[in-house]
Design an enzyme around this catalytic site. Structure first.
Site, PDB file in Angstrom:
ATOM      1  N   HIS A 212       5.980  -0.716  -2.623  1.00 45.79           N
ATOM      2  CA  HIS A 212       5.526  -0.035  -3.840  1.00 45.79           C
ATOM      3  C   HIS A 212       5.579   1.477  -3.700  1.00 45.79           C
ATOM      4  O   HIS A 212       4.969   2.191  -4.501  1.00 45.79           O
ATOM      5  CB  HIS A 212       4.094  -0.483  -4.171  1.00 45.79           C
ATOM      6  CG  HIS A 212       4.059  -1.856  -4.803  1.00 45.79           C
ATOM      7  ND1 HIS A 212       2.884  -2.548  -5.007  1.00 45.79           N
ATOM      8  CD2 HIS A 212       5.042  -2.661  -5.256  1.00 45.79           C
ATOM      9  CE1 HIS A 212       3.167  -3.709  -5.569  1.00 45.79           C
ATOM     10  NE2 HIS A 212       4.465  -3.800  -5.718  1.00 45.79           N
TER      11      HIS A 212
ATOM     12  N   LEU B 189     -10.607 -11.064   2.601  1.00 44.63           N
ATOM     13  CA  LEU B 189     -12.079 -11.105   2.530  1.00 44.63           C
ATOM     14  C   LEU B 189     -12.549 -12.394   1.884  1.00 44.63           C
ATOM     15  O   LEU B 189     -13.546 -12.994   2.273  1.00 44.63           O
ATOM     16  CB  LEU B 189     -12.579  -9.897   1.730  1.00 44.63           C
ATOM     17  CG  LEU B 189     -14.097  -9.689   1.716  1.00 44.63           C
ATOM     18  CD1 LEU B 189     -14.612  -9.390   3.118  1.00 44.63           C
ATOM     19  CD2 LEU B 189     -14.491  -8.563   0.766  1.00 44.63           C
TER      20      LEU B 189
ATOM     21  N   ASN C 160       0.825  -1.207   0.000  1.00 48.49           N
ATOM     22  CA  ASN C 160       0.000   0.000   0.000  1.00 48.49           C
ATOM     23  C   ASN C 160       0.858   1.256   0.000  1.00 48.49           C
ATOM     24  O   ASN C 160       1.975   1.252   0.541  1.00 48.49           O
ATOM     25  CB  ASN C 160      -0.942  -0.006   1.205  1.00 48.49           C
ATOM     26  CG  ASN C 160      -1.920  -1.168   1.144  1.00 48.49           C
ATOM     27  OD1 ASN C 160      -2.124  -1.772   0.078  1.00 48.49           O
ATOM     28  ND2 ASN C 160      -2.486  -1.530   2.281  1.00 48.49           N
ATOM     29  N   ILE C 161       0.320   2.300  -0.584  1.00 46.97           N
ATOM     30  CA  ILE C 161       1.047   3.579  -0.658  1.00 46.97           C
ATOM     31  C   ILE C 161       0.417   4.609   0.271  1.00 46.97           C
ATOM     32  O   ILE C 161       0.841   5.756   0.301  1.00 46.97           O
ATOM     33  CB  ILE C 161       1.090   4.084  -2.123  1.00 46.97           C
ATOM     34  CG1 ILE C 161      -0.323   4.241  -2.717  1.00 46.97           C
ATOM     35  CG2 ILE C 161       1.914   3.118  -2.976  1.00 46.97           C
ATOM     36  CD1 ILE C 161      -0.335   4.786  -4.152  1.00 46.97           C
TER      37      ILE C 161
HETATM   38  P1  NAD Z   1       4.808  -8.994 -13.851  1.00 47.29           P
HETATM   39  O1  NAD Z   1       5.524  -9.148 -15.104  1.00 47.29           O
HETATM   40  O2  NAD Z   1       5.592  -9.131 -12.569  1.00 47.29           O
HETATM   41  O3  NAD Z   1       3.590  -9.969 -13.702  1.00 47.29           O
HETATM   42  C1  NAD Z   1       2.399  -9.760 -14.498  1.00 47.29           C
HETATM   43  C2  NAD Z   1       1.445 -10.790 -14.028  1.00 47.29           C
HETATM   44  O4  NAD Z   1       1.958 -12.072 -14.382  1.00 47.29           O
HETATM   45  C3  NAD Z   1       1.309 -10.769 -12.522  1.00 47.29           C
HETATM   46  O5  NAD Z   1       0.362  -9.792 -12.170  1.00 47.29           O
HETATM   47  C4  NAD Z   1       1.006 -12.201 -12.241  1.00 47.29           C
HETATM   48  O6  NAD Z   1      -0.367 -12.404 -12.408  1.00 47.29           O
HETATM   49  C5  NAD Z   1       1.772 -12.939 -13.307  1.00 47.29           C
HETATM   50  N1  NAD Z   1       3.099 -13.345 -12.822  1.00 47.29           N
HETATM   51  C6  NAD Z   1       4.206 -12.597 -12.720  1.00 47.29           C
HETATM   52  N2  NAD Z   1       5.225 -13.316 -12.229  1.00 47.29           N
HETATM   53  C7  NAD Z   1       4.731 -14.556 -12.039  1.00 47.29           C
HETATM   54  C8  NAD Z   1       5.277 -15.767 -11.551  1.00 47.29           C
HETATM   55  N3  NAD Z   1       6.543 -15.843 -11.148  1.00 47.29           N
HETATM   56  N4  NAD Z   1       4.491 -16.860 -11.502  1.00 47.29           N
HETATM   57  C9  NAD Z   1       3.216 -16.782 -11.916  1.00 47.29           C
HETATM   58  N5  NAD Z   1       2.637 -15.680 -12.393  1.00 47.29           N
HETATM   59  C10 NAD Z   1       3.393 -14.592 -12.433  1.00 47.29           C
HETATM   60  O7  NAD Z   1       4.207  -7.569 -13.942  1.00 47.29           O
HETATM   61  P2  NAD Z   1       3.591  -6.717 -12.776  1.00 47.29           P
HETATM   62  O8  NAD Z   1       2.626  -7.503 -11.987  1.00 47.29           O
HETATM   63  O9  NAD Z   1       3.060  -5.524 -13.455  1.00 47.29           O
HETATM   64  O10 NAD Z   1       4.807  -6.320 -11.803  1.00 47.29           O
HETATM   65  C11 NAD Z   1       6.069  -6.053 -12.381  1.00 47.29           C
HETATM   66  C12 NAD Z   1       6.817  -5.232 -11.400  1.00 47.29           C
HETATM   67  O11 NAD Z   1       6.057  -4.035 -11.201  1.00 47.29           O
HETATM   68  C13 NAD Z   1       6.945  -5.935 -10.065  1.00 47.29           C
HETATM   69  O12 NAD Z   1       8.223  -5.696  -9.564  1.00 47.29           O
HETATM   70  C14 NAD Z   1       5.904  -5.262  -9.207  1.00 47.29           C
HETATM   71  O13 NAD Z   1       6.295  -5.153  -7.845  1.00 47.29           O
HETATM   72  C15 NAD Z   1       5.883  -3.863  -9.795  1.00 47.29           C
HETATM   73  N6  NAD Z   1       4.572  -3.285  -9.582  1.00 47.29           N
HETATM   74  C16 NAD Z   1       3.504  -3.932 -10.071  1.00 47.29           C
HETATM   75  C17 NAD Z   1       2.267  -3.384  -9.857  1.00 47.29           C
HETATM   76  C18 NAD Z   1       1.073  -4.099 -10.363  1.00 47.29           C
HETATM   77  O14 NAD Z   1      -0.049  -3.714 -10.065  1.00 47.29           O
HETATM   78  N7  NAD Z   1       1.308  -5.159 -11.146  1.00 47.29           N
HETATM   79  C19 NAD Z   1       2.141  -2.190  -9.155  1.00 47.29           C
HETATM   80  C20 NAD Z   1       3.261  -1.600  -8.665  1.00 47.29           C
HETATM   81  C21 NAD Z   1       4.481  -2.180  -8.877  1.00 47.29           C
HETATM   82  N1  APR Z   2     -10.918  -7.058   4.380  1.00 46.50           N
HETATM   83  C1  APR Z   2      -9.993  -7.938   3.914  1.00 46.50           C
HETATM   84  N2  APR Z   2      -9.709  -8.086   2.598  1.00 46.50           N
HETATM   85  C2  APR Z   2     -10.384  -7.306   1.736  1.00 46.50           C
HETATM   86  C3  APR Z   2     -11.357  -6.371   2.143  1.00 46.50           C
HETATM   87  C4  APR Z   2     -11.610  -6.268   3.535  1.00 46.50           C
HETATM   88  N3  APR Z   2     -12.523  -5.426   4.029  1.00 46.50           N
HETATM   89  N4  APR Z   2     -11.871  -5.778   1.027  1.00 46.50           N
HETATM   90  C5  APR Z   2     -11.226  -6.323  -0.026  1.00 46.50           C
HETATM   91  N5  APR Z   2     -10.345  -7.247   0.394  1.00 46.50           N
HETATM   92  C6  APR Z   2      -9.462  -8.092  -0.415  1.00 46.50           C
HETATM   93  C7  APR Z   2     -10.032  -8.464  -1.765  1.00 46.50           C
HETATM   94  O1  APR Z   2     -10.749  -9.673  -1.655  1.00 46.50           O
HETATM   95  C8  APR Z   2      -8.748  -8.647  -2.598  1.00 46.50           C
HETATM   96  O2  APR Z   2      -8.325  -9.987  -2.531  1.00 46.50           O
HETATM   97  O3  APR Z   2      -8.309  -7.336  -0.661  1.00 46.50           O
HETATM   98  C9  APR Z   2      -7.718  -7.760  -1.882  1.00 46.50           C
HETATM   99  C10 APR Z   2      -7.337  -6.515  -2.697  1.00 46.50           C
HETATM  100  O4  APR Z   2      -6.697  -6.947  -3.870  1.00 46.50           O
HETATM  101  P1  APR Z   2      -6.205  -5.853  -4.916  1.00 46.50           P
HETATM  102  O5  APR Z   2      -7.281  -4.886  -5.158  1.00 46.50           O
HETATM  103  O6  APR Z   2      -5.615  -6.630  -6.055  1.00 46.50           O
HETATM  104  O7  APR Z   2      -5.048  -5.073  -4.143  1.00 46.50           O
HETATM  105  P2  APR Z   2      -3.559  -5.559  -3.919  1.00 46.50           P
HETATM  106  O8  APR Z   2      -3.498  -7.050  -3.789  1.00 46.50           O
HETATM  107  O9  APR Z   2      -3.015  -4.746  -2.818  1.00 46.50           O
HETATM  108  O10 APR Z   2      -2.830  -5.124  -5.295  1.00 46.50           O
HETATM  109  C11 APR Z   2      -1.399  -5.321  -5.333  1.00 46.50           C
HETATM  110  O11 APR Z   2      -1.388  -4.151  -7.417  1.00 46.50           O
HETATM  111  O12 APR Z   2      -1.992  -2.489  -8.836  1.00 46.50           O
HETATM  112  C12 APR Z   2      -1.056  -2.872  -7.922  1.00 46.50           C
HETATM  113  O13 APR Z   2       0.357  -1.350  -6.846  1.00 46.50           O
HETATM  114  C13 APR Z   2      -0.916  -1.952  -6.765  1.00 46.50           C
HETATM  115  O14 APR Z   2       0.076  -2.554  -4.676  1.00 46.50           O
HETATM  116  C14 APR Z   2      -0.990  -2.865  -5.553  1.00 46.50           C
HETATM  117  C15 APR Z   2      -0.799  -4.230  -6.150  1.00 46.50           C
END
Ligand code: NAD
Ligand code: APR
Length: 243
Positions: free
Chosen positions: A117, A211, A100-101
């Site tokens: 992040h 959740l 989380n940010i």
């Molecule tokens: P990614 O290339 O890491 O992965 C894309 C998707 O592929 C993931 O969301 C996951 O579903 C799948 N994946 C990736 N690695 C995997 C593995 N080892 N095994 C199985 N499935 C896999 O791209 P990304 O998710 O955009 O993240 C890339 C970088 O960006 C990471 O370092 C991450 O911390 C950073 N980042 C990502 C997000 C985000 O929302 N994806 C947000 C902030 C930072």
């Molecule tokens: N209590 C517990 N869990 C909850 C609640 C709640 N009240 N409400 C929602 N959730 C769960 C949802 O079921 C879901 O599995 O929180 C999770 C949120 O998932 P995402 O929306 O994918 O958020 P997150 O996993 O933090 O995403 C990871 O993705 O886009 C990037 O940088 C972003 O850091 C983030 C990263």
């Protein structure tokens, strides 16, 4: 649900949190039905390419979310507070890693905290590469507080495709963990989604508190599903009964 493993009060705990822990504080998640990625194209606002294409759109996206942190209704909830209490009362090491940010863990009192992040309340200068506090709206016209140059400021947020912060310290902690908790994350984004497998291979007991079942639920020894403000305080009470 009772803890299905014997823990010593001096055991090491690593906790990963995601957007779900802040949901009940009024901060949107990303992939729930009403989540942020249902309203914004993440390629436009959460990638370096998107920032290069249209920096003002990206600044507006994060300015809106940063302003949201100053809404009096946005406060740490019982889950944030329970994790801060765990850190204060547990005799072993507790490391909190958040995707989380927002600043709700800090405001709840957590201290040993890593934002992998980045943070909404920080900005980064692409010219001199310094990180600086940011509580105001950022724009392309901002000057860096450190080098004074204009046009290089960006939110200090790790975007898609960028390397997360603190990875070395996180990997070291996972290798040493006796208990790994994953709270409020969908298990979609790597490398965070891979932490459970790393902790398990190092011998940690792994528990998901979410959740609903995350994408990685099958990797966990235990799963407790329900709102974080209910399941997290209950789980922490059980842990502290061991302390
Ligand atoms: P990614 O290339 O890491 O992965 C894309 C998707 O592929 C993931 O969301 C996951 O579903 C799948 N994946 C990736 N690695 C995997 C593995 N080892 N095994 C199985 N499935 C896999 O791209 P990304 O998710 O955009 O993240 C890339 C970088 O960006 C990471 O370092 C991450 O911390 C950073 N980042 C990502 C997000 C985000 O929302 N994806 C947000 C902030 C930072
Ligand atoms: N209590 C517990 N869990 C909850 C609640 C709640 N009240 N409400 C929602 N959730 C769960 C949802 O079921 C879901 O599995 O929180 C999770 C949120 O998932 P995402 O929306 O994918 O958020 P997150 O996993 O933090 O995403 C990871 O993705 O886009 C990037 O940088 C972003 O850091 C983030 C990263």
């Amino acid at each position: 649900m009772p803890l299905s493993v014997r823990l010593k009060p001096t055991d090491s705990i690593v906790i990963l949190t995601g957007a779900g822990i802040s949901k009940e504080s009024g901060i949107d998640t990303f992939r729930c039905a009403d989540g942020i990625w249902a309203r914004y194209d993440l390629d436009d606002v959460a990638t370096p390419q998107g920032f290069r294409r249209n920096p003002s759109l990206v600044h507006q996206f994060y300015n809106d979310r940063r302003r949201g942190l100053f809404d009096p209704a946005v406060q740490p909830n019982a889950a944030h507070l329970a994790l801060a209490e765990l850190e204060r009362s547990w005799r072993g090491k507790v490391l909190l890693v958040t995707q989380n940010i927002d600043d709700l863990h800090e405001r709840a009192g957590s201290r040993t905290l890593l934002h992998m992040h980045g943070e909404l309340l920080k900005a980064f200068c692409q010219h001199c590469r310094t990180v600086q506090p940011c509580t105001h709206d950022l724009s392309v016209d901002d000057h860096c507080l450190s080098c004074g140059r204009k046009g290089g400021m960006r939110p200090d947020i790790v975007w898609f495709g960028e390397m997360p912060y603190h990875m070395e310290r996180i990997q070291t902690a996972l290798a040493d963990a006796d208990l790994f908790l994953s709270i409020g994350t969908s298990g979609h984004v790597y490398p965070a989604a891979g932490f459970v497998a790393q902790a398990a291979s190092a011998g940690a007991h792994t528990v998901e508190l979410n959740l609903e079942p995350s994408e990685g639920v099958s990797y966990f020894d235990q799963a407790v599903h329900g709102p974080a403000t209910e399941v997290v305080p209950a789980f922490v009470r059980e842990l502290l009964a061991l302390a």
